[in-house]
Design a protein around this motif. Sequence first.
Motif, mmCIF file in Angstrom:
data_model
loop_
_atom_site.group_PDB
_atom_site.id
_atom_site.type_symbol
_atom_site.label_atom_id
_atom_site.label_comp_id
_atom_site.label_asym_id
_atom_site.label_seq_id
_atom_site.Cartn_x
_atom_site.Cartn_y
_atom_site.Cartn_z
ATOM 1 N N TYR A 149 0.826 -1.211 0.000
ATOM 2 C CA TYR A 149 0.000 0.000 0.000
ATOM 3 C C TYR A 149 0.850 1.247 0.000
ATOM 4 C CZ TYR A 149 0.861 -0.001 5.080
ATOM 5 O OH TYR A 149 1.450 -0.006 6.317
ATOM 6 N N ARG A 150 0.271 2.310 -0.552
ATOM 7 C CA ARG A 150 0.936 3.613 -0.589
ATOM 8 C C ARG A 150 0.675 4.297 0.737
ATOM 9 N NH1 ARG A 150 2.020 6.253 -5.531
ATOM 10 N NH2 ARG A 150 2.191 8.083 -4.215
ATOM 11 N N ARG A 151 1.721 4.478 1.547
ATOM 12 C CA ARG A 151 1.547 5.070 2.880
ATOM 13 C C ARG A 151 1.021 6.491 2.781
ATOM 14 N NH1 ARG A 151 6.739 3.230 6.311
ATOM 15 N NH2 ARG A 151 5.680 4.486 7.856
ATOM 16 N N GLU A 155 -2.465 7.775 4.286
ATOM 17 C CA GLU A 155 -2.425 8.787 5.349
ATOM 18 C C GLU A 155 -3.357 9.941 5.022
ATOM 19 O OE1 GLU A 155 1.614 10.222 6.455
ATOM 20 O OE2 GLU A 155 1.852 8.110 7.068
ATOM 21 N N ARG A 156 -3.319 10.352 3.762
ATOM 22 C CA ARG A 156 -4.182 11.471 3.369
ATOM 23 C C ARG A 156 -5.661 11.112 3.535
ATOM 24 N NH1 ARG A 156 -1.810 13.025 -2.167
ATOM 25 N NH2 ARG A 156 0.191 12.391 -1.323
ATOM 26 N N ALA A 157 -5.976 9.833 3.393
ATOM 27 C CA ALA A 157 -7.374 9.414 3.588
ATOM 28 C C ALA A 157 -7.647 9.104 5.060
ATOM 29 C CB ALA A 157 -7.666 8.191 2.727
ATOM 30 N N GLY A 158 -6.630 9.289 5.919
ATOM 31 C CA GLY A 158 -6.846 9.126 7.354
ATOM 32 C C GLY A 158 -6.504 7.748 7.891
ATOM 33 N N TYR A 159 -5.625 7.012 7.207
ATOM 34 C CA TYR A 159 -5.265 5.674 7.677
ATOM 35 C C TYR A 159 -3.750 5.563 7.811
ATOM 36 C CZ TYR A 159 -9.996 4.173 6.464
ATOM 37 O OH TYR A 159 -11.357 4.037 6.395
ATOM 38 N N ALA A 160 -3.293 5.027 8.967
ATOM 39 C CA ALA A 160 -1.863 4.778 9.132
ATOM 40 C C ALA A 160 -1.498 3.458 8.467
ATOM 41 C CB ALA A 160 -1.501 4.737 10.607
ATOM 42 N N ALA A 161 -2.438 2.496 8.479
ATOM 43 C CA ALA A 161 -2.231 1.193 7.845
ATOM 44 C C ALA A 161 -3.606 0.707 7.386
ATOM 45 C CB ALA A 161 -1.622 0.211 8.835
ATOM 46 N N PRO A 162 -3.648 -0.221 6.429
ATOM 47 C CA PRO A 162 -4.961 -0.686 5.971
ATOM 48 C C PRO A 162 -5.696 -1.444 7.079
ATOM 49 C CG PRO A 162 -3.192 -1.495 4.544
ATOM 50 C CD PRO A 162 -2.544 -0.875 5.728
ATOM 51 N N PRO A 163 -7.011 -1.261 7.190
ATOM 52 C CA PRO A 163 -7.800 -2.011 8.179
ATOM 53 C C PRO A 163 -7.746 -3.506 7.877
ATOM 54 C CG PRO A 163 -9.113 -0.290 7.148
ATOM 55 C CD PRO A 163 -7.842 -0.360 6.392
ATOM 56 N N GLU A 164 -8.048 -4.312 8.886
ATOM 57 C CA GLU A 164 -7.842 -5.757 8.723
ATOM 58 C C GLU A 164 -9.113 -6.518 8.408
ATOM 59 O OE1 GLU A 164 -5.604 -7.005 12.201
ATOM 60 O OE2 GLU A 164 -3.781 -6.721 10.999
ATOM 61 N N ASP A 165 -10.274 -5.884 8.513
ATOM 62 C CA ASP A 165 -11.487 -6.631 8.163
ATOM 63 C C ASP A 165 -12.100 -6.064 6.888
ATOM 64 O OD1 ASP A 165 -14.193 -4.983 9.202
ATOM 65 O OD2 ASP A 165 -12.278 -4.367 10.085
ATOM 66 N N TYR A 263 -0.206 -8.641 -3.783
ATOM 67 C CA TYR A 263 0.798 -9.290 -4.635
ATOM 68 C C TYR A 263 1.741 -10.111 -3.768
ATOM 69 C CZ TYR A 263 3.142 -9.614 -9.156
ATOM 70 O OH TYR A 263 3.638 -10.060 -10.354
ATOM 71 N N GLY A 264 2.587 -10.880 -4.413
ATOM 72 C CA GLY A 264 3.569 -11.716 -3.715
ATOM 73 C C GLY A 264 4.867 -10.969 -3.447
ATOM 74 N N PRO A 265 5.830 -11.640 -2.808
ATOM 75 C CA PRO A 265 7.061 -10.964 -2.383
ATOM 76 C C PRO A 265 7.947 -10.453 -3.512
ATOM 77 C CG PRO A 265 7.138 -13.309 -1.882
ATOM 78 C CD PRO A 265 5.768 -13.013 -2.322
ATOM 79 N N THR A 266 7.836 -11.019 -4.728
ATOM 80 C CA THR A 266 8.777 -10.582 -5.768
ATOM 81 C C THR A 266 8.570 -9.129 -6.162
ATOM 82 O OG1 THR A 266 7.273 -11.609 -7.323
ATOM 83 C CG2 THR A 266 9.321 -12.795 -6.844
ATOM 84 N N LEU A 267 7.414 -8.567 -5.829
ATOM 85 C CA LEU A 267 7.203 -7.152 -6.163
ATOM 86 C C LEU A 267 8.202 -6.269 -5.409
ATOM 87 C CD1 LEU A 267 5.354 -5.257 -7.800
ATOM 88 C CD2 LEU A 267 3.963 -4.989 -5.765
ATOM 89 N N THR A 268 8.683 -6.724 -4.242
ATOM 90 C CA THR A 268 9.648 -5.899 -3.503
ATOM 91 C C THR A 268 10.896 -5.659 -4.347
ATOM 92 O OG1 THR A 268 10.409 -7.917 -2.456
ATOM 93 C CG2 THR A 268 8.969 -6.520 -1.145
ATOM 94 N N LEU A 269 11.302 -6.656 -5.145
ATOM 95 C CA LEU A 269 12.466 -6.468 -6.002
ATOM 96 C C LEU A 269 12.206 -5.342 -7.001
ATOM 97 C CD1 LEU A 269 15.211 -7.310 -7.240
ATOM 98 C CD2 LEU A 269 13.933 -8.830 -8.723
ATOM 99 N N ALA A 281 10.081 5.002 1.378
ATOM 100 C CA ALA A 281 9.315 5.564 2.493
ATOM 101 C C ALA A 281 7.826 5.650 2.159
ATOM 102 C CB ALA A 281 9.851 6.947 2.841
ATOM 103 N N LEU A 282 7.492 5.579 0.861
ATOM 104 C CA LEU A 282 6.102 5.829 0.469
ATOM 105 C C LEU A 282 5.248 4.562 0.399
ATOM 106 C CD1 LEU A 282 6.335 8.626 -2.246
ATOM 107 C CD2 LEU A 282 5.967 8.790 0.215
ATOM 108 N N TRP A 283 5.864 3.394 0.592
ATOM 109 C CA TRP A 283 5.036 2.190 0.525
ATOM 110 C C TRP A 283 5.377 1.243 1.662
ATOM 111 C CZ3 TRP A 283 7.442 -2.565 -0.024
ATOM 112 C CH2 TRP A 283 8.768 -2.548 -0.484
ATOM 113 N N SER A 284 4.457 0.346 1.963
ATOM 114 C CA SER A 284 4.721 -0.686 2.953
ATOM 115 C C SER A 284 3.826 -1.882 2.655
ATOM 116 C CB SER A 284 4.467 -0.157 4.356
ATOM 117 O OG SER A 284 4.891 -1.124 5.300
ATOM 118 N N THR A 285 3.911 -2.913 3.491
ATOM 119 C CA THR A 285 3.099 -4.101 3.258
ATOM 120 C C THR A 285 2.272 -4.419 4.503
ATOM 121 O OG1 THR A 285 4.868 -5.506 4.043
ATOM 122 C CG2 THR A 285 4.761 -5.148 1.686
ATOM 123 N N ALA A 286 1.167 -5.109 4.283
ATOM 124 C CA ALA A 286 0.330 -5.561 5.396
ATOM 125 C C ALA A 286 -0.347 -6.842 4.967
ATOM 126 C CB ALA A 286 -0.717 -4.505 5.750
#
Lengths: 424, 293
Positions: A149-151, A155-165, A263-269, A281-286
């Motif tokens: 996800y794009r952090r 953040e601009r939409a009011g979320y620090a991380a994506p909700p889990e449900d 997506y799967g882990p290869t996207l990190t590459l 700094a602009l993306w992370s995973t959950a």
Amino acid sequence: MTGGGKLAGAAAWSRRSVVAALSMAAAGGCAVQNMRDPISLWAMSYEGDYSPMLMPAFTRATGLPVEVQTLPWTAAHEKLLTARAGDSLPDVFMLPDGWVGEFALIGALAPVTDSALLTGLFPGVSAATGPNGQPYAVPWSVAPQVQYYRRDLLERAGYAAPPEDWDSWRRMGQRLKARAPDDYAFLMLLNWWDTLFTFAGQTGARPLRERDTRGNFRDPRFRDALAFYVSLFRERLAPPALSTEVQDPVAAFAQGYFAVYPYGPTLTLDLHRRAAELPPALWSTARMPGPEGPGQVSGIAASLCVSARSRRPAAAWALVRHLTSPASELTYQRLIGTLPARAAAWDTPQLRQPALAAFAEQMRDPTREPMIVEWERIRIEVQLIAERVVRGQLGIDAALVAMDDRVDRLLAKRRALVETGQLA
Amino acid sequence: MTRQERTAWGFVLPVLAIILFVFALPTVLALALSVTDYSIYALADWGALRFVGLGNFTDLLTTPLFWRALGNTALFALLGVPMAIGTSLAAALLLHDASVRWKPLWRVLLFAPYVTSVVATAVVWRFLLNTRFGLLNRALGWIGVPPVDWLGDPHASIPAILLFVTWKIFGYNMIVFTAALAAVPHDLMEAARLDGASRWTRFRHVTLPAIGPTLLLAAVMSVAGFLQIFAEPYVMTLGGPAQSTTTVLYFMFDEGFKWWNLGQASAVAFILFLMILALTLVQARIGRRYEWL
């Protein structure tokens, strides 16, 4: 490290066999020639492209050269099948776990006899088995689906991380969409089955019934998953696009065309390679959201198999041992982002990056998928029907009936064989 | 047998043997496969193979995707053959005009797409047809047409692929037509002009009868080609969206090589063979009526 000792042992064995062949046969020259013949390895995508980088260490230790060929994922299945039919499989090849049962059934694989290869696996990872329950593959890498996800956008939409449900996740999508109506919240390519089957896995729905001889898609839990999946497109939170239409998902992610990409882990590459477009700094995973919270997800775990017709099984197994050693798996993690299947590899600082935490958690909660020949096709055809629902050509309940009908037809041969006892 | 006959057989036999082994024998074997349920289970164990008679054929008739594939293929042929031949003929007529300069250069440029690789050009065309930043949609935007989702809309996907296919193949028939046009009797054309025949009348009554046989050949080849269209949808859309570009050959490829249902796939091949044969016979009959054959 035990891996190195085993390698040397295998090499000694093959050398001894060559010496024996030399003394026994008049055509000893042929055996020497065989020894110089490279061992062949086929692997898909990045795993194939980067394999040569793992080989110098192996060739140094054993004196055996290795020839690697890369297969594209889109053509891998037919290429391997035709190779089996034409008796031209390589000594060692990579298979996603879902195909192992199929290739074991058609006699393409040699069973794993060295139990040391299957010990020390990450909790939740296990060797794929054939129809007789015997292991036929050595787990190499694990690739559970997570959401990138794009952090900044979240953040601009009011979320620090994506909700889990699911419900909150969709609400986040609506907020993202409201802020940028021309863009989308999620990217779920319509010809890929992974996200739909992730949602289905999280509901606990079992896709097949009666000893995997009939479809079970009318299960209310699968209906929930499909309805949720379709609603994301109906509300225009995800574009109804095929993989052939989104030529460069990384660029689109960087431009903010969508904020969340399962997506799967290869996207990190890819993301590290193109850090200039999208700084880390602009993306992370959950973990992927579930109906009430994260659960089991689909993924493509890769294993290594040895051909049943390999002329040099000892050398082939030595190569498998080398490639699945913690050291090789860590090198691969650094090079292409695949996640090690060996527990020992996870104890190193290299794997304590925050972006990998979601994967580690998700790996402890793997799905159990039907290990039958038709499973790959079933997923693809179910996704085709889901695509028609997304495009408004079919209602949800009609689609579930169509899925069961189609799957029952695909399983007709298997059903007949199970009924007559020719298949366990 | 005379000596001459023996020599003739000596020349013909090697070719006949090759045809027998690489064409006749595989065809018979495929026909034999089409009455079995050869599948991946038979690859595992020959004991799982069953004789099913016409089972594969009746099965196909109740498979919705097969009918959709037939429909898609028919649409490809119905739209594609006139489009491709029309473009070829138009380009050939334009180049045939005496006022055109640098003819060899134009011929090379227009023929070039035919010899390029399908996969490479398909990648370029996928960018041209992109909904968001494709050149085609941008050009349409200048004349006020809203963006078309070329490869993502099940109704636009066949026309989009046909644009690509036409661009790719029209050069071949253009060269064939150029050769045919050169053979149109010049004095006949002059006589028609002196008699006051219009441009269209001259085309209809002088040019067309002269290039009739070539036109028939192009039509037969194009129909057979379009009925077997496979590579373009395979690289452009993978048969999608919503299977709107899945053709008969694509269906056969998936069944046979992807999933190893070679029994079923052979049945499809046989049906396709009969279809092409029937259409070619019809075309030959039409050709004979106009005395083009």
